[in-house]
Write a protein that holds these residues in place. Structure first.
Motif, PDB file in Angstrom:
ATOM      1  N   UNK A 175      32.016  39.342 138.976  1.00 32.73           N
ATOM      2  CA  UNK A 175      30.918  40.297 139.005  1.00 32.73           C
ATOM      3  C   UNK A 175      29.917  39.921 137.925  1.00 32.73           C
ATOM      4  N   UNK A 176      28.672  39.765 138.314  1.00 27.54           N
ATOM      5  CA  UNK A 176      27.607  39.460 137.363  1.00 27.54           C
ATOM      6  C   UNK A 176      26.527  40.523 137.540  1.00 27.54           C
ATOM      7  N   UNK A 177      26.139  41.156 136.450  1.00 29.65           N
ATOM      8  CA  UNK A 177      25.132  42.213 136.503  1.00 29.65           C
ATOM      9  C   UNK A 177      24.111  42.016 135.393  1.00 29.65           C
ATOM     10  N   UNK A 178      22.999  42.698 135.525  1.00 27.69           N
ATOM     11  CA  UNK A 178      21.991  42.707 134.465  1.00 27.69           C
ATOM     12  C   UNK A 178      21.292  44.051 134.486  1.00 27.69           C
ATOM     13  N   UNK A 179      20.573  44.318 133.432  1.00 26.41           N
ATOM     14  CA  UNK A 179      19.798  45.542 133.344  1.00 26.41           C
ATOM     15  C   UNK A 179      18.476  45.262 132.663  1.00 26.41           C
ATOM     16  N   UNK A 231      27.234  47.378 137.157  1.00 27.48           N
ATOM     17  CA  UNK A 231      28.621  46.904 137.174  1.00 27.48           C
ATOM     18  C   UNK A 231      29.523  47.900 137.891  1.00 27.48           C
ATOM     19  N   UNK A 232      29.390  49.178 137.531  1.00 27.78           N
ATOM     20  CA  UNK A 232      30.250  50.190 138.148  1.00 27.78           C
ATOM     21  C   UNK A 232      30.034  50.270 139.652  1.00 27.78           C
ATOM     22  N   UNK A 233      28.792  50.158 140.102  1.00 28.83           N
ATOM     23  CA  UNK A 233      28.498  50.188 141.535  1.00 28.83           C
ATOM     24  C   UNK A 233      29.137  48.992 142.236  1.00 28.83           C
ATOM     25  N   UNK A 234      29.011  47.808 141.647  1.00 31.19           N
ATOM     26  CA  UNK A 234      29.610  46.614 142.250  1.00 31.19           C
ATOM     27  C   UNK A 234      31.135  46.683 142.204  1.00 31.19           C
ATOM     28  N   UNK A 235      31.665  47.166 141.102  1.00 28.98           N
ATOM     29  CA  UNK A 235      33.114  47.269 140.961  1.00 28.98           C
ATOM     30  C   UNK A 235      33.675  48.246 141.982  1.00 28.98           C
ATOM     31  N   UNK A 236      33.021  49.390 142.142  1.00 29.66           N
ATOM     32  CA  UNK A 236      33.475  50.376 143.126  1.00 29.66           C
ATOM     33  C   UNK A 236      33.461  49.778 144.534  1.00 29.66           C
ATOM     34  N   UNK A 237      32.404  49.045 144.865  1.00 31.27           N
ATOM     35  CA  UNK A 237      32.313  48.420 146.191  1.00 31.27           C
ATOM     36  C   UNK A 237      33.413  47.377 146.361  1.00 31.27           C
ATOM     37  N   UNK A 238      33.691  46.611 145.330  1.00 31.10           N
ATOM     38  CA  UNK A 238      34.731  45.583 145.381  1.00 31.10           C
ATOM     39  C   UNK A 238      36.116  46.234 145.476  1.00 31.10           C
ATOM     40  N   UNK A 239      36.343  47.269 144.701  1.00 33.11           N
ATOM     41  CA  UNK A 239      37.651  47.915 144.631  1.00 33.11           C
ATOM     42  C   UNK A 239      38.017  48.556 145.964  1.00 33.11           C
ATOM     43  N   UNK A 240      37.028  49.167 146.636  1.00 33.39           N
ATOM     44  CA  UNK A 240      37.257  49.844 147.907  1.00 33.39           C
ATOM     45  C   UNK A 240      37.518  48.837 149.017  1.00 33.39           C
ATOM     46  N   UNK A 241      36.873  47.676 148.915  1.00 36.36           N
ATOM     47  CA  UNK A 241      36.976  46.670 149.990  1.00 36.36           C
ATOM     48  C   UNK A 241      38.334  46.055 150.130  1.00 36.36           C
TER      49      UNK A 241
END
Length: 68
Positions: A2-6, A58-68
């Motif tokens: 997971x790679x994120x930026x802000x 990060x949390x949005x991507x992690x949640x999407x990854x975790x559910x998948x």
């Protein structure tokens, strides 16, 4: 992986405004807040900071990854 930026949009002022924060805070104007980071409270800055936005991404991507 997971790679994120802000990011936070704003611009550098020609005058120092406010005494809060550190470094560039008194000269970094946030249109979103309508003031410099030096004039903003820590709570205001934390709501729109690049770190907060990266964590939210990060949390949005992690949640999407975790559910998948």
């Amino acid at each position: 992986q997971l790679v994120v930026s802000g990011e936070v949009d704003g611009y550098i002022t020609f005058e120092v405004r406010g005494i809060g924060g550190f470094g560039y805070d008194p000269i970094f104007f946030s249109p979103e807040l309508g003031k410099t980071f030096g004039e903003a409270s820590a709570e205001e800055k934390n709501l729109i900071s690049h770190r907060r936005r990266a964590i939210d991404a990060f949390l949005a991507q992690f949640d999407a990854w975790w559910v998948a």
